[in-house]
Design a protein around this motif. Sequence first.
Motif, short mmCIF file in Angstrom:
data_model
loop_
_atom_site.label_atom_id
_atom_site.label_comp_id
_atom_site.label_asym_id
_atom_site.label_seq_id
_atom_site.Cartn_x
_atom_site.Cartn_y
_atom_site.Cartn_z
N TYR A 1 -11.22 25.67 8.67
CA TYR A 1 -11.37 24.30 8.21
C TYR A 1 -10.55 23.35 9.08
O TYR A 1 -9.55 23.74 9.66
CB TYR A 1 -10.88 24.15 6.77
N ASP A 2 -10.97 22.08 9.16
CA ASP A 2 -10.09 21.05 9.68
C ASP A 2 -9.07 20.76 8.59
O ASP A 2 -9.44 20.51 7.44
CB ASP A 2 -10.87 19.77 10.00
N VAL A 3 -7.78 20.81 8.94
CA VAL A 3 -6.73 20.58 7.94
C VAL A 3 -5.88 19.39 8.38
O VAL A 3 -5.85 19.03 9.56
CB VAL A 3 -5.84 21.83 7.75
N SER A 4 -5.20 18.78 7.43
CA SER A 4 -4.34 17.66 7.76
C SER A 4 -3.19 17.58 6.78
O SER A 4 -3.23 18.14 5.68
CB SER A 4 -5.12 16.34 7.75
N VAL A 5 -2.14 16.85 7.20
CA VAL A 5 -0.99 16.61 6.34
C VAL A 5 -0.32 15.33 6.81
O VAL A 5 -0.32 15.02 8.00
CB VAL A 5 0.00 17.81 6.39
N ASP A 6 0.21 14.55 5.87
CA ASP A 6 0.92 13.33 6.22
C ASP A 6 2.38 13.65 6.52
O ASP A 6 3.00 14.48 5.84
CB ASP A 6 0.87 12.32 5.07
N TYR A 7 2.94 13.01 7.54
CA TYR A 7 4.36 13.15 7.85
C TYR A 7 5.05 11.80 7.68
O TYR A 7 4.45 10.75 7.90
CB TYR A 7 4.57 13.70 9.27
N TYR A 8 6.31 11.86 7.25
CA TYR A 8 7.03 10.62 6.94
C TYR A 8 8.53 10.87 7.07
O TYR A 8 8.99 12.02 7.15
CB TYR A 8 6.70 10.14 5.52
N VAL A 9 9.30 9.78 7.10
CA VAL A 9 10.77 9.89 7.13
C VAL A 9 11.27 9.96 5.70
O VAL A 9 11.04 9.05 4.90
CB VAL A 9 11.39 8.68 7.86
N SER A 10 11.95 11.06 5.36
CA SER A 10 12.41 11.26 3.99
C SER A 10 13.91 11.01 3.83
O SER A 10 14.42 11.01 2.71
CB SER A 10 12.08 12.68 3.52
N GLY A 11 14.63 10.79 4.94
CA GLY A 11 16.06 10.55 4.83
C GLY A 11 16.76 10.68 6.17
O GLY A 11 16.12 10.64 7.23
N GLY A 12 18.08 10.83 6.11
CA GLY A 12 18.88 10.95 7.32
C GLY A 12 19.86 9.79 7.44
O GLY A 12 19.80 8.81 6.70
N THR A 13 20.78 9.90 8.39
CA THR A 13 21.82 8.87 8.57
C THR A 13 21.46 7.84 9.63
O THR A 13 22.11 6.80 9.72
CB THR A 13 23.15 9.54 8.95
N ALA A 14 20.43 8.12 10.44
CA ALA A 14 20.01 7.17 11.48
C ALA A 14 19.19 6.04 10.84
O ALA A 14 18.62 6.19 9.77
CB ALA A 14 19.21 7.88 12.55
N THR A 15 19.16 4.91 11.56
CA THR A 15 18.43 3.73 11.08
C THR A 15 17.17 3.54 11.91
O THR A 15 17.22 3.57 13.15
CB THR A 15 19.30 2.47 11.20
N GLY A 16 16.04 3.36 11.23
CA GLY A 16 14.76 3.22 11.92
C GLY A 16 14.49 1.81 12.40
O GLY A 16 15.41 1.00 12.60
N SER A 17 13.19 1.52 12.60
CA SER A 17 12.73 0.19 13.04
C SER A 17 13.32 -0.22 14.38
O SER A 17 13.54 -1.39 14.63
CB SER A 17 13.03 -0.87 11.97
N GLY A 18 13.61 0.76 15.23
CA GLY A 18 14.10 0.46 16.57
C GLY A 18 15.59 0.42 16.72
O GLY A 18 16.10 0.36 17.85
N THR A 19 16.35 0.46 15.62
CA THR A 19 17.82 0.45 15.72
C THR A 19 18.31 1.75 16.34
O THR A 19 18.99 1.74 17.38
CB THR A 19 18.46 0.23 14.34
N ASP A 20 18.00 2.87 15.72
CA ASP A 20 18.32 4.18 16.28
C ASP A 20 17.08 4.93 16.73
O ASP A 20 17.15 5.78 17.62
CB ASP A 20 19.08 5.03 15.25
N TYR A 21 15.96 4.64 16.12
CA TYR A 21 14.72 5.34 16.46
C TYR A 21 13.52 4.52 15.98
O TYR A 21 13.65 3.61 15.15
CB TYR A 21 14.67 6.74 15.83
N THR A 22 12.36 4.89 16.49
CA THR A 22 11.09 4.32 16.03
C THR A 22 10.10 5.45 15.80
O THR A 22 9.96 6.33 16.66
CB THR A 22 10.50 3.35 17.08
#
Length: 199
Positions: A126-147
């Motif tokens: 079968y074609d399979v899929s799964v959603d991935y997301y940020v669930s936590g951590g100490t780094a800051t997203g939105s370009g501050t530490d990562y994107t």
Amino acid sequence: VSIAVALSAQSGRDAVVNYNITGGTATGGGTDYTFSDGSLTFSAGETSKNLSLIVVDDDLDEQDETVIFTLSGASNATLGTNDEYTYTITDDDAAPTIGFSDATSSKTEGDGVVTVTIGLTSLSGYDVSVDYYVSGGTATGSGTDYTITEGTATILSGSLTSTFNVTIADDDLDEDSETIILGLQNPVNVSIGGNTTHT
């Protein structure tokens, strides 16, 4: 697999009938099975012959599949009501699970783009899929530490992995090492197992 073809009674003459595959959901040519169309000859006095279907034992988790045989062109006999036969190939492979290929990884700020891999424990039909997301951590997203662009990883039938990227910001701050915790949710045609998070 042997599939019996029978005369309803003995005959004093040789009887011939053609056979071929006319349908079904399985794929021939060695993918799901191997079979050659042809004809059967019943010598005088014979009442039973067998067709031979070679079934391929693949490693795909998939639905049961069918092969439809049809008899035609009988000589010195007439076709009975069962001139078509459906054989079902029953799948015997365990369903795979999906997860991150590794539970952890480590990169420096200067590495730029980091590739994260999501994989299956075995092949799926079968074609399979799964959603991935940020669930936590100490780094800051939105370009501050990562994107990262949260989204859906799709693994096509017969494949094992899918990847996505995390872009690491190379700032000039002297700071502690920081973490990003990634999670999985909303699986389709598969269950989540193994490494359910990646740090």
